[in-house]
Design a protein around this motif. Sequence first.
Motif, PDB file in Angstrom:
ATOM      1  N   ASP A  84       0.792  -1.228   0.000  1.00  0.00           N
ATOM      2  CA  ASP A  84       0.000   0.000   0.000  1.00  0.00           C
ATOM      3  C   ASP A  84       0.826   1.282   0.000  1.00  0.00           C
ATOM      4  N   GLU A 362      -4.963  -9.910   8.499  1.00  0.00           N
ATOM      5  CA  GLU A 362      -5.299  -8.695   7.768  1.00  0.00           C
ATOM      6  C   GLU A 362      -6.018  -7.670   8.652  1.00  0.00           C
ATOM      7  N   ARG A 366      -4.455  -3.912   9.337  1.00  0.00           N
ATOM      8  CA  ARG A 366      -5.163  -2.668   9.065  1.00  0.00           C
ATOM      9  C   ARG A 366      -5.297  -1.830  10.337  1.00  0.00           C
ATOM     10  N   GLN A 369      -2.012  -0.128  10.976  1.00  0.00           N
ATOM     11  CA  GLN A 369      -1.825   1.003  10.063  1.00  0.00           C
ATOM     12  C   GLN A 369      -2.622   2.222  10.535  1.00  0.00           C
ATOM     13  N   GLU A 370      -3.868   1.993  10.923  1.00  0.00           N
ATOM     14  CA  GLU A 370      -4.697   3.111  11.374  1.00  0.00           C
ATOM     15  C   GLU A 370      -4.144   3.733  12.648  1.00  0.00           C
TER      16      GLU A 370
END
Length: 412
Positions: A84, A362, A366, A369-370
């Motif tokens: 990403d 996953e 995520r 990352q947030e």
Amino acid sequence: MTQLTDLPVIVVGAGPVGMTAAARLAKDGLPVVVVEAEPVPKTDWRASTFHAATLELLQDIGVTEQMKAEGLVAPIYQFRDRRDGLVAEFDFRLLAAETPYPYRLQLNQQHLVRMLHDQLRADDRVELLFGSRVTGVANTAAGVTADVQTPDGPRVLHGSHLIGADGPGSTVRGSLGIEFAGYTYPERFMIVSTTVDLGERIPGLAHVNYIADPAQWLFLLRTPESWRAVYPVPPDEPVEAASTPERLQEQLQAVAPYPADYPIVDFQAYNVHQRVAASFRAGNIVIAGDAAHINSPLGGIGLNSGIHDVMDAAARIVRIRAGEADPDAELSAYDAVRRQVAMEYVQADTQRNTERLKETDETRRRASQEEMRAIAADPARARAYMRRVSLLESVRRFGIGLPPGHPMEVPV
């Protein structure tokens, strides 16, 4: 009769941690003997990051400005995802009001060793025994002894104190019978250095980059000499196979395509551990750096915390030698403080960094990352985060070499 204050302090290991210990002790007028198994100063490329708190401490031995002149100032580092792209960016200049060094300084550790070696060999108070191996150490009624095999034969060194900075396989720690509990990661880590500018191959790349990926995470950083890529070698891939020129090229081409073969100036594979010694002190002997605690390199904390260890130990030994402190209380404080820092900061943060990059779930990927995006977007949270990762928080919280009972210090 030999007095305790007539004896040298023995430092075992002439890597960056041991040489820092010797320089700090000599600066305060103490005689020092440094024992190193290698015949010349070490040239290991492995560690290359110096944090703000460490640069502040190294001012005391007069090398910080030379390091800055030779090193690469890196105020920004990034968390990325291999699929990403950029996730979050942190700028250490947010700490400019708290430290004169609001950045990471990228400089391969052998340069600090060289600088300190030049300083120490010109000091009449310091004896450098290179090509000499310690085979055993002991506490005695008169201080400490170290059995040393030198190029000229066996020798017994007598000292007031001994600092073991002789790495993960520490003879000092082993001689004292101190347990080194923890675990070893199943994968090895590979470091590959190239003169190709990866910043030109990957748009927007910072000088320091943590890149998450469930299949193969990456750590990319720039030093004055080269760009370095760190990545895991699977447990079932032999080191010999992972180290072939073809395999190294394959890995670098996967980082960023390059029309010609990448020129490779250095590479090494090594096992990675998370371990902390059961005690950092036995009598007048202390252990420091990798001899006391080893960890994942992700975060650049191992070398820095080792330097903090010996700066703390040296301050205490200086007070003891001057008759200004209770010897047992001082060295017990070293054990308590530095071991707590190793557990709460060094081990916790490096393990968290490594697990974040290799996360395979996953949903958790995520969420991570947030979380990093939210921290980077909030100046107060970003400042607190960077104070911790630069080790400013641990130094401000515990101090370095504070007398026992000082209000900033952990209760012993």
